[in-house]
Design a protein around this motif. Structure first.
Motif: not given
Length: 265
Positions: A159-167
């Motif tokens: 699960g990737i939380h809202q507003w998260v950035r993954i480089g």
């Protein structure tokens, strides 16, 4: 309705007035293509696929059965405003995938790049921005407003939380909940995702020079153990290296974000 004479549309499919089905497209049995949809050249909808809303699917993208593409956001603030979903070229969207259009508050567009693989059952929420060559594994969910840069792998059931950035080039291990930004080339694992190293396997597979990998390792150690706050360490790091890969991490850390960062443990 504009259906190319070179498209193949099964007799049981429903193509609404206003839709565009381009040259070489294949629309399989029991698919539904909405009035605002554009299927670019050589798009394939296997069977039982629903594509709706103001949605564009790029050339040579293949969508497998029971996927729902372009439906309205799962956001209680959404009130029916006109928003879009734009999918790039050569994507593979496997069974039961869902992708939503954007929201007015998030810029109005959910955007998917090129050459991505979305495995069965994964979800891409409103206003997400997905780069190129991204892999989202089975039953993972990317929440609203997330930014997933190029060459990222998101493991199954994540699960990737809202507003998260993954480089760029990061990898997220299976069954991880990621609540904060992930630096480029980072390795995240654990039930509550922790930054646990670098994606060395991915770097080596892409042929990154040994000198750059060494520089990244040194940079990671400085971020983990240096003095001062995380952003201060990153700024200092930027002044001390000329590695393009390390500078990419520095730019990412110093960029605008709505979240904190996962920091090395």
């Amino acid at each position: 309705m504009a259906i190319s004479p070179n498209a193949r549309v099964h007799s049981s499919a429903v193509i609404e007035d206003g839709a565009t089905v381009s040259n070489g497209c294949i629309v399989g049995p029991f698919c539904v293509v909405g009035a605002g949809v554009v299927l670019c050249e050589d798009v394939v909808l296997k069977s039982h696929v629903v594509v709706s809303g103001d949605t564009e699917i790029g050339a040579q993208t293949e969508v497998f059965s029971f996927s729902v593409i372009g439906e309205v956001p799962q956001d209680l603030k959404f009130t029916g405003e006109e928003t879009r979903l734009v999918i790039g070229e050569r994507n593979r969207i496997r069974e039961h995938v869902t992708m939503n259009t954007g929201t007015q508050g998030g810029g109005g567009v959910t955007r998917i790049g090129n050459d991505n693989l979305f495995m069965a059952g994964c979800h891409i929420a409103h206003d997400a921005l997905i780069g190129d060559r991204v892999i989202v594994v089975n039953s993972a969910a990317v929440a609203g407003h997330c930014v997933i840069e190029d060459d990222v792998i998101i493991g199954g059931l994540c699960g990737i939380h809202q507003w998260v950035r993954i480089g760029r080039g990061a990898i997220i291990g299976a069954v991880s909940m990621v609540t904060n930004d992930v630096i480029p080339y980072g390795l995240v694992q654990g039930p509550r995702g922790e930054l646990d190293g670098l994606n060395l396997v991915g770097l080596k597979r892409r042929g990154v020079a040994r000198s750059d990998i060494t520089a990244l390792r040194a940079a990671f150690q400085m971020l983990a153990q240096g003095e001062g706050a995380f952003q201060e360490r990153a700024k200092r790091l930027g002044d001390e290296t000329d590695s393009q890969y390390v500078q990419e991490i520095v730019s990412f850390v110093l960029g605008d974000t709505e979240r904190s960062f996962l920091t090395p443990r």
